[in-house]
Design a protein around this motif. Structure first.
Motif, PDB file in Angstrom:
ATOM      1  N   GLU A  40     -45.318 -39.171  26.418  1.00 15.29           N
ATOM      2  CA  GLU A  40     -46.010 -38.932  27.689  1.00 15.29           C
ATOM      3  C   GLU A  40     -46.005 -40.159  28.594  1.00 15.29           C
ATOM      4  O   GLU A  40     -46.879 -40.333  29.451  1.00 15.29           O
ATOM      5  CB  GLU A  40     -47.452 -38.449  27.469  1.00 15.29           C
ATOM      6  CG  GLU A  40     -47.542 -37.119  26.742  1.00 15.29           C
ATOM      7  CD  GLU A  40     -46.867 -35.979  27.512  1.00 15.29           C
ATOM      8  OE1 GLU A  40     -46.793 -36.036  28.747  1.00 15.29           O
ATOM      9  OE2 GLU A  40     -46.389 -35.040  26.842  1.00 15.29           O
ATOM     10  N   ASP A  41     -45.011 -41.029  28.411  1.00 15.55           N
ATOM     11  CA  ASP A  41     -44.834 -42.166  29.309  1.00 15.55           C
ATOM     12  C   ASP A  41     -43.970 -41.731  30.490  1.00 15.55           C
ATOM     13  O   ASP A  41     -42.915 -41.104  30.302  1.00 15.55           O
ATOM     14  CB  ASP A  41     -44.139 -43.333  28.593  1.00 15.55           C
ATOM     15  CG  ASP A  41     -44.933 -43.841  27.404  1.00 15.55           C
ATOM     16  OD1 ASP A  41     -46.167 -43.954  27.539  1.00 15.55           O
ATOM     17  OD2 ASP A  41     -44.319 -44.120  26.346  1.00 15.55           O
ATOM     18  N   PHE A  42     -44.400 -42.072  31.690  1.00 14.09           N
ATOM     19  CA  PHE A  42     -43.604 -41.779  32.874  1.00 14.09           C
ATOM     20  C   PHE A  42     -42.388 -42.696  32.888  1.00 14.09           C
ATOM     21  O   PHE A  42     -42.503 -43.910  32.716  1.00 14.09           O
ATOM     22  CB  PHE A  42     -44.435 -41.982  34.135  1.00 14.09           C
ATOM     23  CG  PHE A  42     -43.645 -41.840  35.415  1.00 14.09           C
ATOM     24  CD1 PHE A  42     -43.188 -40.602  35.822  1.00 14.09           C
ATOM     25  CD2 PHE A  42     -43.357 -42.955  36.201  1.00 14.09           C
ATOM     26  CE1 PHE A  42     -42.464 -40.458  36.995  1.00 14.09           C
ATOM     27  CE2 PHE A  42     -42.637 -42.822  37.377  1.00 14.09           C
ATOM     28  CZ  PHE A  42     -42.184 -41.572  37.772  1.00 14.09           C
ATOM     29  N   ILE A  43     -41.202 -42.104  33.104  1.00 19.97           N
ATOM     30  CA  ILE A  43     -39.962 -42.889  33.099  1.00 19.97           C
ATOM     31  C   ILE A  43     -39.453 -43.136  34.515  1.00 19.97           C
ATOM     32  O   ILE A  43     -39.215 -44.265  34.921  1.00 19.97           O
ATOM     33  CB  ILE A  43     -38.879 -42.183  32.270  1.00 19.97           C
ATOM     34  CG1 ILE A  43     -39.349 -41.988  30.830  1.00 19.97           C
ATOM     35  CG2 ILE A  43     -37.581 -42.993  32.305  1.00 19.97           C
ATOM     36  CD1 ILE A  43     -38.367 -41.219  29.972  1.00 19.97           C
ATOM     37  N   SER A  44     -39.274 -42.048  35.263  1.00 21.38           N
ATOM     38  CA  SER A  44     -38.724 -42.181  36.608  1.00 21.38           C
ATOM     39  C   SER A  44     -38.795 -40.836  37.301  1.00 21.38           C
ATOM     40  O   SER A  44     -39.232 -39.838  36.707  1.00 21.38           O
ATOM     41  CB  SER A  44     -37.272 -42.665  36.549  1.00 21.38           C
ATOM     42  OG  SER A  44     -36.762 -42.923  37.848  1.00 21.38           O
ATOM     43  N   ILE A  45     -38.367 -40.794  38.548  1.00 21.50           N
ATOM     44  CA  ILE A  45     -38.175 -39.515  39.223  1.00 21.50           C
ATOM     45  C   ILE A  45     -36.695 -39.176  39.188  1.00 21.50           C
ATOM     46  O   ILE A  45     -35.835 -40.055  39.126  1.00 21.50           O
ATOM     47  CB  ILE A  45     -38.698 -39.532  40.677  1.00 21.50           C
ATOM     48  CG1 ILE A  45     -37.956 -40.568  41.518  1.00 21.50           C
ATOM     49  CG2 ILE A  45     -40.197 -39.749  40.717  1.00 21.50           C
ATOM     50  CD1 ILE A  45     -38.315 -40.525  42.990  1.00 21.50           C
ATOM     51  N   LEU A  46     -36.403 -37.892  39.209  1.00 21.09           N
ATOM     52  CA  LEU A  46     -35.027 -37.396  39.252  1.00 21.09           C
ATOM     53  C   LEU A  46     -34.869 -36.595  40.532  1.00 21.09           C
ATOM     54  O   LEU A  46     -35.601 -35.625  40.760  1.00 21.09           O
ATOM     55  CB  LEU A  46     -34.729 -36.505  38.043  1.00 21.09           C
ATOM     56  CG  LEU A  46     -33.336 -35.871  37.999  1.00 21.09           C
ATOM     57  CD1 LEU A  46     -32.282 -36.938  37.692  1.00 21.09           C
ATOM     58  CD2 LEU A  46     -33.279 -34.751  36.960  1.00 21.09           C
ATOM     59  N   THR A  47     -33.925 -36.977  41.371  1.00 21.78           N
ATOM     60  CA  THR A  47     -33.714 -36.286  42.641  1.00 21.78           C
ATOM     61  C   THR A  47     -32.424 -35.471  42.592  1.00 21.78           C
ATOM     62  O   THR A  47     -31.557 -35.690  41.739  1.00 21.78           O
ATOM     63  CB  THR A  47     -33.623 -37.278  43.812  1.00 21.78           C
ATOM     64  OG1 THR A  47     -32.411 -38.054  43.664  1.00 21.78           O
ATOM     65  CG2 THR A  47     -34.833 -38.216  43.815  1.00 21.78           C
ATOM     66  N   ILE A  48     -32.302 -34.556  43.537  1.00 22.88           N
ATOM     67  CA  ILE A  48     -31.065 -33.774  43.632  1.00 22.88           C
ATOM     68  C   ILE A  48     -29.887 -34.704  43.899  1.00 22.88           C
ATOM     69  O   ILE A  48     -28.771 -34.469  43.433  1.00 22.88           O
ATOM     70  CB  ILE A  48     -31.173 -32.683  44.730  1.00 22.88           C
ATOM     71  CG1 ILE A  48     -29.943 -31.762  44.720  1.00 22.88           C
ATOM     72  CG2 ILE A  48     -31.376 -33.307  46.093  1.00 22.88           C
ATOM     73  CD1 ILE A  48     -29.742 -30.991  43.451  1.00 22.88           C
TER      74      ILE A  48
END
Length: 353
Positions: A40-48
């Protein structure tokens, strides 16, 4: 607002595939996902954009998103003032900004539309490129409606298909349109001439059907910059400036916007060899393909590669370019970002939304 509520249905784990991420974006009508690991650690955002660049780099759709994630994306911390965060988003033109606490835990997400209430756009660049719209077909797939009106004037909400297409191009600065007409062209011209619009429309008529690109030979000496070509029954949820950037950066002669399409065979597929001996069995296999959407960017010199007054498809032009050693690039969009509304099933889906 609770962070789980804020990212509801857009939270994913880093072991899902590119294809699964695309499907989730389509379902949620979002171009951003928030990626966590199973601790449950936030890693990053993924965009289109991340996904499109990965596909262009030839990653398969089965690749785990952990392999394509940019883990060094700029984020904000709880110690930063709101004006600092706004300045950071403005510089990056970022749709959203994750906020982490001092322990690296995701505690908030700020979205562009919530911060820039003055109407400041994420990307306000203008690219005033010519747009050629192929509007001469008979629209046989939409009969009997197209027995009465030409396909480009089929209504979509309060507008026509054609207006939806042109307005999308106009929003990024395209003001010069060339309209290839034939079937019921007088009705089409009359309708468009009554509209209040900012753009300029130049009609050119093919006297006989010339295929999917043949009539563009009539534009010799009229276009001298890269230009868009679009079918008149295609809607694509994509910023065309990104497509043009890709076209220029890769020095393409033609750029095709392609849609990721998934097909599943609902049966077990058996492989055999000599005398019918089974060598393998795959249960309900899935296949992914890149589909030609019917929207392109072309270099202006290609107009002179199109023979005059001859039936000539875009596929013929592509083969000609390839034979001469030219470069044809493919810019991918998700399956649901592409709507081919030239047939009844897709058209009815669209107007029922």
């Amino acid at each position: 607002m609770n962070i789980d509520t804020l990212i509801k249905n857009r939270k994913v784990y880093d072991d899902i595939s590119i294809y699964q991420a695309l499907k989730m974006m389509d379902v949620e009508k979002s171009k951003v996902l928030f990626v966590f690991n199973y601790d449950e650690d936030f890693i990053s955002i993924l965009t289109i954009g991340d996904i499109q660049r990965a596909i262009i780099r030839e990653h398969s759709l089965s690749t785990k998103i952990s392999e394509i994630l940019d883990k060094h994306k700029i984020i904000a911390t709880c110690d930063e003032e709101i004006e600092e965060i706004k300045a950071k988003m403005l510089k990056l033109r970022a749709e959203c900004m994750p906020i982490l606490d001092r322990d690296g835990k995701l505690i908030n997400i700020l979205f562009w539309n919530d911060l820039f209430l003055d109407g400041t756009k994420i990307d306000d660049r203008k690219i005033n490129l010519p747009v050629v719209i192929m509007a001469g077909g008979k629209g046989t797939r939409l009969k009997p409606l197209t027995n009465v009106i030409p396909k480009p004037l089929v209504p979509v909400g309060e507008k026509t298909i054609l207006e939806e297409i042109m307005d999308q191009f106009e929003s990024i600065g395209c003001m010069e349109f060339y309209m290839s007409v034939n079937y019921k062209y007088d009705m089409l011209e009359f309708y468009l001439n009554q509209l209040e619009h900012k753009y300029n429309i130049n009609f050119f008529k093919e006297e006989k059907p010339l295929g999917t690109i043949g009539s563009v030979s009539l534009l010799k000496d009229k276009i001298n910059t890269p230009f868009f070509v679009s079918n008149c029954d295609i809607l694509i949820d994509q910023d065309f400036r990104d497509v043009y950037d890709y076209h220029v950066e890769n020095k393409n002669d033609i750029t095709i916007i392609t849609a990721v399409k998934n097909f599943q065979i609902p049966y077990g597929v058996i492989e055999t060899t000599t005398n019918g001996v089974m060598t393998g069995l795959t249960e309900k296999p899935e296949f992914n393909y890149m589909i030609n959407t019917g929207v392109y960017v072309l270099q202006p010199d290609l107009i002179y590669e199109i023979p005059e007054n001859e039936f000539f498809h875009i596929t013929h032009l592509m083969e000609k370019v390839r034979t001469k050693g030219g470069r044809i690039g493919c810019f991918p969009v998700s399956e649901n970002s592409w709507r081919d509304i030239g047939e009844w099933d897709e058209y009815l889906k669209l107007i029922r939304v």
